[in-house]
Motif scaffolding. Sequence first.
Motif, PDB file in Angstrom:
ATOM      1  N   GLY A  34      59.347  33.743  16.682  1.00  0.00           N
ATOM      2  CA  GLY A  34      59.820  33.767  18.060  1.00  0.00           C
ATOM      3  C   GLY A  34      60.232  32.373  18.529  1.00  0.00           C
ATOM      4  N   ILE A  35      59.423  31.377  18.194  1.00  0.00           N
ATOM      5  CA  ILE A  35      59.697  30.024  18.695  1.00  0.00           C
ATOM      6  C   ILE A  35      60.960  29.448  18.057  1.00  0.00           C
ATOM      7  N   LEU A  36      61.141  29.669  16.746  1.00  0.00           N
ATOM      8  CA  LEU A  36      62.373  29.157  16.119  1.00  0.00           C
ATOM      9  C   LEU A  36      63.603  29.866  16.696  1.00  0.00           C
ATOM     10  N   THR A  37      63.466  31.170  16.982  1.00  0.00           N
ATOM     11  CA  THR A  37      64.604  31.890  17.573  1.00  0.00           C
ATOM     12  C   THR A  37      64.947  31.292  18.940  1.00  0.00           C
ATOM     13  N   ALA A  38      63.911  31.035  19.745  1.00  0.00           N
ATOM     14  CA  ALA A  38      64.140  30.429  21.063  1.00  0.00           C
ATOM     15  C   ALA A  38      64.802  29.053  20.901  1.00  0.00           C
ATOM     16  N   TYR A  39      64.342  28.283  19.930  1.00  0.00           N
ATOM     17  CA  TYR A  39      64.875  26.926  19.707  1.00  0.00           C
ATOM     18  C   TYR A  39      66.380  26.973  19.408  1.00  0.00           C
ATOM     19  N   PHE A  40      66.778  27.920  18.527  1.00  0.00           N
ATOM     20  CA  PHE A  40      68.199  27.978  18.158  1.00  0.00           C
ATOM     21  C   PHE A  40      69.043  28.587  19.279  1.00  0.00           C
ATOM     22  N   LEU A  41      68.471  29.513  20.063  1.00  0.00           N
ATOM     23  CA  LEU A  41      69.229  30.056  21.199  1.00  0.00           C
ATOM     24  C   LEU A  41      69.484  28.940  22.209  1.00  0.00           C
ATOM     25  N   GLU A  43      69.730  25.757  21.555  1.00  0.00           N
ATOM     26  CA  GLU A  43      70.773  24.900  20.977  1.00  0.00           C
ATOM     27  C   GLU A  43      72.163  25.455  21.246  1.00  0.00           C
ATOM     28  N   ARG A  44      72.252  26.802  21.276  1.00  0.00           N
ATOM     29  CA  ARG A  44      73.571  27.431  21.476  1.00  0.00           C
ATOM     30  C   ARG A  44      73.836  27.782  22.942  1.00  0.00           C
ATOM     31  N   ASN A  45      72.980  27.243  23.829  1.00  0.00           N
ATOM     32  CA  ASN A  45      73.156  27.452  25.284  1.00  0.00           C
ATOM     33  C   ASN A  45      73.132  28.916  25.698  1.00  0.00           C
ATOM     34  N   ILE A  46      72.334  29.725  25.029  1.00  0.00           N
ATOM     35  CA  ILE A  46      72.212  31.137  25.412  1.00  0.00           C
ATOM     36  C   ILE A  46      70.937  31.292  26.244  1.00  0.00           C
ATOM     37  N   PRO A  47      71.052  31.792  27.477  1.00  0.00           N
ATOM     38  CA  PRO A  47      69.854  31.940  28.316  1.00  0.00           C
ATOM     39  C   PRO A  47      68.828  32.880  27.664  1.00  0.00           C
ATOM     40  N   TYR A  48      67.578  32.481  27.661  1.00  0.00           N
ATOM     41  CA  TYR A  48      66.525  33.275  27.003  1.00  0.00           C
ATOM     42  C   TYR A  48      65.210  33.016  27.726  1.00  0.00           C
ATOM     43  N   ILE A  49      64.270  33.931  27.496  1.00  0.00           N
ATOM     44  CA  ILE A  49      62.873  33.727  27.917  1.00  0.00           C
ATOM     45  C   ILE A  49      62.012  34.149  26.740  1.00  0.00           C
ATOM     46  N   LEU A  50      60.969  33.392  26.447  1.00  0.00           N
ATOM     47  CA  LEU A  50      59.985  33.821  25.437  1.00  0.00           C
ATOM     48  C   LEU A  50      58.674  34.101  26.159  1.00  0.00           C
ATOM     49  N   VAL A  51      58.098  35.278  25.907  1.00  0.00           N
ATOM     50  CA  VAL A  51      56.770  35.563  26.478  1.00  0.00           C
ATOM     51  C   VAL A  51      55.753  35.729  25.366  1.00  0.00           C
ATOM     52  N   GLU A  52      54.576  35.176  25.599  1.00  0.00           N
ATOM     53  CA  GLU A  52      53.490  35.203  24.610  1.00  0.00           C
ATOM     54  C   GLU A  52      52.244  35.738  25.307  1.00  0.00           C
ATOM     55  N   LYS A  53      51.583  36.702  24.695  1.00  0.00           N
ATOM     56  CA  LYS A  53      50.466  37.355  25.407  1.00  0.00           C
ATOM     57  C   LYS A  53      49.233  36.457  25.526  1.00  0.00           C
ATOM     58  N   ASP A  54      49.138  35.469  24.653  1.00  0.00           N
ATOM     59  CA  ASP A  54      47.959  34.603  24.643  1.00  0.00           C
ATOM     60  C   ASP A  54      48.471  33.163  24.770  1.00  0.00           C
ATOM     61  N   ARG A  55      48.066  32.260  23.873  1.00  0.00           N
ATOM     62  CA  ARG A  55      48.693  30.942  23.769  1.00  0.00           C
ATOM     63  C   ARG A  55      49.689  31.013  22.612  1.00  0.00           C
ATOM     64  N   ILE A  56      50.715  30.150  22.611  1.00  0.00           N
ATOM     65  CA  ILE A  56      51.632  30.154  21.469  1.00  0.00           C
ATOM     66  C   ILE A  56      50.838  29.832  20.198  1.00  0.00           C
ATOM     67  N   CYS A  57      51.273  30.405  19.098  1.00  0.00           N
ATOM     68  CA  CYS A  57      50.642  30.206  17.774  1.00  0.00           C
ATOM     69  C   CYS A  57      49.215  30.725  17.691  1.00  0.00           C
ATOM     70  N   SER A  58      48.851  31.645  18.567  1.00  0.00           N
ATOM     71  CA  SER A  58      47.505  32.207  18.446  1.00  0.00           C
ATOM     72  C   SER A  58      47.480  33.355  17.432  1.00  0.00           C
ATOM     73  N   GLY A  59      48.639  33.771  16.935  1.00  0.00           N
ATOM     74  CA  GLY A  59      48.705  34.817  15.918  1.00  0.00           C
ATOM     75  C   GLY A  59      48.599  34.228  14.520  1.00  0.00           C
ATOM     76  N   VAL A  60      49.295  34.832  13.574  1.00  0.00           N
ATOM     77  CA  VAL A  60      49.184  34.430  12.170  1.00  0.00           C
ATOM     78  C   VAL A  60      49.632  32.985  11.943  1.00  0.00           C
TER      79      VAL A  60
END
Length: 433
Positions: A34-41, A43-60
């Motif tokens: 998710g974070i890499l996708t947000a990073y590249f979006l 870079e390409r000036n595409i409006p986005y929002i990332l939501v994480e249910k806990d803290r980032i990187c709390s998963g695998v």
Amino acid sequence: MSSLWYDGSELPVFSSLNENKKTDVLIVGGGMSGILTAYFLKERNIPYILVEKDRICSGVTGYTTAKLTLSHGLIYSKIIKKYGVDVAASYLRGCVTALNKYEELCQNIDCDYEARDNYVYSLDDRQKLENEVLALERLGFDADLCEKLPLPIDTVGAVRCHDQAQFHPLKFISEIAKDLNIYEHTQVIDVEGSRAFTDKYYIDAEIIIMASHFPFIDRYGGFFLKMYQHRSYVTALEGAGKLDGMYVDESGDGLSFRGYENLLLLGGGGHRTGKRGGGYACLRDFARDNYPDAREKFAWATQDCMTLDGIPYVGRYSESAPHLYVATGFNKWGMVGSMMAATLLCDMICGEKNELCEVLNPSRSILHGQLFVNAFETLTNILRPTAPRCSHLGCALKWNSAEKSWDCACHGSRFDENGRVINNPANKDLKRR
Ligand SMILES: Cc1cc2nc3c(=O)[nH]c(=O)nc-3n(C[C@H](O)[C@H](O)[C@H](O)COP(=O)(O)OP(=O)(O)OC[C@H]3O[C@@H](n4cnc5c(N)ncnc54)[C@H](O)[C@@H]3O)c2cc1C
């Protein structure tokens, strides 16, 4: 138990969602994909929002062993056999591009990035190794067969790929994520059309990307048939000597090794989540026998989504859900896999061609032996008349006394002693009895 990566890492902190929102792309899940996708979006000036249910990187992602390699087990001979040379060549090129991108990004990020050779060894099947070297040669990649390994196990050799890498995943993400548009402690509960609901608010988006590890919208895509989860254990040993390369057993249940500073990361004890397996005991027995002077500094466990054919599912969630995209099924190789996924998803959103589009297409054929294993496991556990039941599809849960959790063998959901979800696809806590 917490992984070594959390020791001394300072991930950026984000507020939670406090109003309804509208955006072009909504990403659900703040792990590596998710974070890499947000990073590249961004870079390409595409409006986005990332939501994480806990803290980032709390998963695998917070519990990975963070090897960056194109050598995902003996994958190339398998892909050639199943899908032919062209598909295998596309997968290989995707991995090489992803590795190059990590190398480029890591030049400006202090994340302990180190070039390392990667070895896939076998305990008993030399032919498989020879086939993989030949497969890689056919694809134009120069791998070799290595006889002696600096490991305390008897092998019949290993496939060596030069110039792969390892890094510190949370130091990397701390830098990548710091200026991104992220809301933490914001759980998506459901998606209807192009609207995603949290408990209080909603977000409208033209495209919604499920990067939540196991996708939990079951109306489309059939991921509950196409994937199961495999759990593995890691111990970080001090005083076990220095190891330069990265090593993994070609059999999915074997051991893996890499170094980090003065520590040896020993992985293994794996099993289908909800089933029995070697667990920590297997790693500790091995460490006691082979590194008698070593001391365990960290120990942790995590799990990843396994696909029917060993290739991730990235792209459109299903033909019948045009707003939904997905990045999942990394088969324990989700560092390079997430980089491939993020670039593919951004290309798809921008209408650009990417040769991985067909290779990683989540709607590709499901006719593989593993489908029947998954179906059998689900049926058996749905019919087993014991309580408690998983809040995902109602399978019987099993008590995991080593980790004090209720685990589901169907799709890998896990719940703590109080019934709170630890791992999805379950998206709801257990009902109190
Ligand atoms: C023991 C082990 C070792 C591994 N080692 C390696 C390795 O050496 N190299 C390698 O390439 N790969 C490795 N992997 C695999 C790799 O770590 C994973 O594939 C990768 O981290 C998965 O990233 P992700 O973004 O898909 O998932 P995650 O990191 O799990 O991120 C998903 C996020 O989504 C969030 N989320 C879930 N549901 C919701 C919701 N409803 N609303 C909002 N947010 C939600 C979760 O909280 C989580 O933070 C390993 C895996 C295991 C199990």
